[in-house]
Each structure stands twice: as C-alpha cells, then as structure tokens.
Design a protein around this motif. Structure first.
Motif, PDB file in Angstrom:
ATOM      1  N   GLN A   1       0.517  -1.374   0.326  1.00 54.08           N
ATOM      2  CA  GLN A   1      -0.027   0.611   0.081  1.00 54.08           C
ATOM      3  C   GLN A   1       0.768   1.216  -0.008  1.00 54.08           C
ATOM      4  O   GLN A   1       0.305   2.382  -1.020  1.00 54.08           O
ATOM      5  N   PHE A   2       1.848   1.262   0.908  1.00 54.40           N
ATOM      6  CA  PHE A   2       2.757   2.598   0.658  1.00 54.40           C
ATOM      7  C   PHE A   2       3.266   2.369  -0.918  1.00 54.40           C
ATOM      8  O   PHE A   2       3.304   3.730  -1.512  1.00 54.40           O
TER       9      PHE A   2
ATOM     10  N   GLU B   1       2.951   6.039  -3.995  1.00 51.38           N
ATOM     11  CA  GLU B   1       4.426   7.046  -3.762  1.00 51.38           C
ATOM     12  C   GLU B   1       3.959   7.070  -5.890  1.00 51.38           C
ATOM     13  O   GLU B   1       3.466   7.022  -6.257  1.00 51.38           O
ATOM     14  N   LYS B   2       4.126   8.824  -5.545  1.00 54.55           N
ATOM     15  CA  LYS B   2       3.806   8.945  -7.484  1.00 54.55           C
ATOM     16  C   LYS B   2       4.879   8.757  -8.139  1.00 54.55           C
ATOM     17  O   LYS B   2       6.140   9.799  -7.854  1.00 54.55           O
ATOM     18  N   THR B   3       5.259   8.197  -8.710  1.00 57.28           N
ATOM     19  CA  THR B   3       5.916   7.462 -10.038  1.00 57.28           C
ATOM     20  C   THR B   3       5.656   7.171 -11.146  1.00 57.28           C
ATOM     21  O   THR B   3       6.494   7.301 -11.966  1.00 57.28           O
TER      22      THR B   3
ATOM     23  N   LYS C   1       0.585   4.577  -8.703  1.00 53.63           N
ATOM     24  CA  LYS C   1      -0.078   3.606  -9.155  1.00 53.63           C
ATOM     25  C   LYS C   1      -1.604   3.335  -8.745  1.00 53.63           C
ATOM     26  O   LYS C   1      -3.112   2.602  -9.724  1.00 53.63           O
ATOM     27  N   HIS C   2      -2.156   3.540  -7.778  1.00 49.19           N
ATOM     28  CA  HIS C   2      -3.660   3.735  -7.268  1.00 49.19           C
ATOM     29  C   HIS C   2      -4.489   4.598  -7.819  1.00 49.19           C
ATOM     30  O   HIS C   2      -5.300   4.251  -8.489  1.00 49.19           O
ATOM     31  N   ASP C   3      -3.835   5.800  -7.578  1.00 51.53           N
ATOM     32  CA  ASP C   3      -4.749   6.616  -8.522  1.00 51.53           C
ATOM     33  C   ASP C   3      -4.565   6.704 -10.053  1.00 51.53           C
ATOM     34  O   ASP C   3      -5.804   6.519 -10.727  1.00 51.53           O
ATOM     35  N   VAL C   4      -3.873   6.132 -11.149  1.00 50.21           N
ATOM     36  CA  VAL C   4      -3.918   5.732 -12.164  1.00 50.21           C
ATOM     37  C   VAL C   4      -5.279   4.175 -12.537  1.00 50.21           C
ATOM     38  O   VAL C   4      -5.888   4.270 -13.097  1.00 50.21           O
ATOM     39  N   LYS C   5      -5.148   3.389 -11.418  1.00 48.46           N
ATOM     40  CA  LYS C   5      -6.072   2.308 -11.608  1.00 48.46           C
ATOM     41  C   LYS C   5      -7.947   3.320 -10.852  1.00 48.46           C
ATOM     42  O   LYS C   5      -8.200   2.623 -12.358  1.00 48.46           O
ATOM     43  N   GLU C   6      -7.739   4.322 -10.679  1.00 46.70           N
ATOM     44  CA  GLU C   6      -9.126   4.567 -10.174  1.00 46.70           C
ATOM     45  C   GLU C   6      -9.254   4.969 -10.452  1.00 46.70           C
ATOM     46  O   GLU C   6     -10.398   5.434 -11.494  1.00 46.70           O
ATOM     47  N   GLU C   7      -8.723   5.906 -11.456  1.00 47.96           N
ATOM     48  CA  GLU C   7      -8.452   6.818 -13.073  1.00 47.96           C
ATOM     49  C   GLU C   7      -9.770   5.973 -14.244  1.00 47.96           C
ATOM     50  O   GLU C   7     -10.018   6.056 -14.705  1.00 47.96           O
TER      51      GLU C   7
END
Length: 359
Positions: A8-9, A13-15, A229-235
């Motif tokens: 989760q950590f 991260e914004k990678t 990666k979470h933001d990309v998946k959510e989008e």
C-alpha cells in the motif's frame, strides 16, 4: 500484514507519469508548465526592438509637443476650462503615440504565452477562489522553499542586468558627460539610443536566463503532476467503468436478451434439437417470409430452457443432430436459414405441417 502495508505504501508513491486525462483536467484549471521569465524577456526584447525603429516618431512628437506648449499653451489664459482642454489634448496625443508600444507589448506577451502552453479558453482558471486570499496560505507561500528559490533567482537576474547596464553606461560615459554641449535633439537621440541598447541587451540576457527556467518549470510541473499506481487504476476504473458494475450491466443485458428470445419460442413452428446440447427455434410465415427465420437458439442450459418452454406451449420438437448443429453454428438470431440447409429445413417443416394437417 506487513507485506500488505508495504504494498500500500509503494502504491501510494507518485511514480507514474500523468495520464492524458489528468493533464487535460489540469490544463482546464489553468495549471500548465510555463515560465513567466519567458514572457517578460520576450516582451522586453520585442518592445525595445520596436522602439529602435519607432524612436524617431516619438522624438518628433516630443519636439512638436514642446513647440506647441511654448507657442500655444503658454499664451492662453489660465482657467479651469483652458487647463482641462490642454490636459485632454496632451492625453489624446500621448495615447496615439504610446498605443503602438502598448499594442506590441500585448501581442508579444500573448504570443509568448501561446508558444508555451497554446491557446485554450479555461474559465475555471479565472473563477473567484477564496483560498487565494487566505492570509495563512499566503504567508506559507511567501516563506515556502519555492519563494526562497524565486528570491535568489531574482537577485541573480538583477545582479547580471545591473552589470550589463553599468557596462553600457561606462562605455558611453564620455558621450554622456559631453551631452551639455550638444543640441537638445541630439541629446535626446543619444539618450534614446542608449536606453534602447540597454533594453535590448538586458532583454537578450533575460531570454538566455529564461531558457533554463522554462526547462525547470516543465520538469517541476511534470513532477507535481505525477500519479501513484493507485491513482492510475482509479482513473482507469472511472473511464472504463468499474468491472463489477460492467459485469452486472452485461449480465442484465444478457438477461433481457434471453427474455426477448424466450418470448419468441411460443410463436415458433418447430424446435430442432441435438437433442441435449443444441436447440434452434424456427418460424416461417408463408407470403411474408422468403425463408424460415431463426428466432431463438441456445446451447446446454439455454437449450434445456427452450425445450421446456416448447413443451409447455406444445411447440413441435424434431431431433436432428446434424441440422441442429449446422443451424446453431451458421445462423444468428433473426437470420434466414442458409441456402445449403433449405432442403433439410423444408423437409422438417413439411413433416410438421403434415402432423398439424396443414397440407
């Protein structure tokens, strides 16, 4: 548990680079990569280059205005009306002369901004936002790391520009000291030429300094725009739809299609079966149809459901494995029976009609 927290950590991260959708949303909000130094430098350079060619017109205007002041205005009686007329005339004449200079600055400033970010109407960027006048946030911006960097950058530019100005004045110091011996018009042209030279030299220096600033602003903007990666998946879920919702929607569409297909079974003339794996429903209306039409079909569970409905509605069922398999694979729902199967289907329908005493 620890492994899950670590995942989760890292997923937070914004990678990841910003997606086109996020870039477009940021652009609509006016958040773009641009350098104000580029705008300032190009405006200044264009302004002083134009002034080099326009200085003669300005000089002639000033001479004419001074001549007009000493030959016309000083001979008038000093009254409120006369002062208003004089000020109005001077304002109009000055505006006519200065208008081209202001127009050049506006055009170059607009072109410099468009060169960096393009042209796009973004009403979101000009909306009134109370947080912009929040004293606490303003205080944080003033004493932020970014503000400190901008301060040192400005001091560095002032130092370099000051050095350029000092050098130019020092080189022409003798001409400036002897200016009292020259005609006023010659003195004006000397000051105008030096002013233009200082302006152009300073502008060229600022343009050179603006290049690395623009590169840094683009880098910083890309860094601020990064996504986890979470933001990309959510989008992706928002754009494509939640897989669970899509699955439910697809299931609902399949159920509706199944219901419509099952409604055609009681209207059929015959059901051709495999007998266990396939069931194909045929309907033929003499005079309105050129050939029999497949109104429903199914395999396994659907085939079983079709046969149950056919029994309930007393629809004839004919077991013909090769024909059922061929119709199932070669014809979709709503299609006419393929030509190569006409004869086999016609024999089945003739048999059914004979049973029903239709012939």
């Amino acid at each position: 548990m620890k492994l899950r927290l670590d995942l989760q950590f890292f997923s937070g991260e914004k990678t990841e680079k910003a997606t086109p959708k996020k870039k477009e949303e940021s652009r609509n909000k006016g958040q773009v990569a641009k350098s104000n130094d580029v705008n300032t430098a190009l405006m200044m350079l264009g302004f002083f280059l134009f002034l080099f060619f326009y200085a003669g017109t300005v000089g002639e205007y000033l001479m004419d205005m001074m001549s007009h002041v000493f030959t016309e205005y000083l001979l008038r009686d000093i009254t409120i009306a006369s002062v208003e007329d004089i000020m109005f005339e001077i304002t109009v004449e000055s505006s006519i002369v200065l208008l081209p200079l202001m127009a050049v600055a506006v055009v170059i400033g607009t072109a410099a901004a468009a060169m960096q970010v393009g042209l796009k109407y973004t009403p979101e960027a000009i909306k009134m936002k109370l947080e912009k006048i929040d004293p606490l946030k303003g205080f944080k911006r003033i004493f932020s790391a970014r503000a400190i960097v901008e301060l040192f950058k400005s001091l560095f530019k002032i130092t370099l520009v000051g050095a350029v100005v000092f050098t130019i004045i020092y080189i022409h110091l003798d001409d400036l000291l002897m200016m009292y011996q020259k005609h006023p018009l010659d003195g004006f042209y000397l000051i105008a030429r030096l002013t233009g030279l200082i302006g152009v030299a300073s502008a060229i220096l600022l343009v050179i300094l603006a290049v690395p600033d623009y590169i840094y602003q683009r880098y910083d903007h890309e860094k601020q725009m990064r996504m986890s990666k979470h933001d990309v998946k959510e989008e992706h879920k928002k754009m494509e739809g939640d897989p669970r919702i899509k699955s439910k929607r697809r299931q609902k569409q399949m159920d509706m299609a199944m219901n419509r297909m099952m409604q055609e079974v009681p209207k059929a003339d015959v059901v051709i079966t495999n007998p266990t794996h396939f069931a194909v429903v045929l309907k033929y209306e003499d005079g309105s149809m050129a050939a029999p039409v497949v109104t429903a079909k199914g395999a396994d569970f659907v085939a079983k459901k079709i046969k149950e409905l056919a029994r309930e509605d007393h629809i004839p069922m004919v077991e013909n494995k090769p024909l059922a398999r061929a119709l199932f694979s070669q014809a979709d729902i709503g299609d006419e029976v393929p030509e190569d199967l006409f004869k086999a289907v016609a024999e089945v329908l003739a048999y059914i009609y004979r049973l029903k005493h239709k012939i």
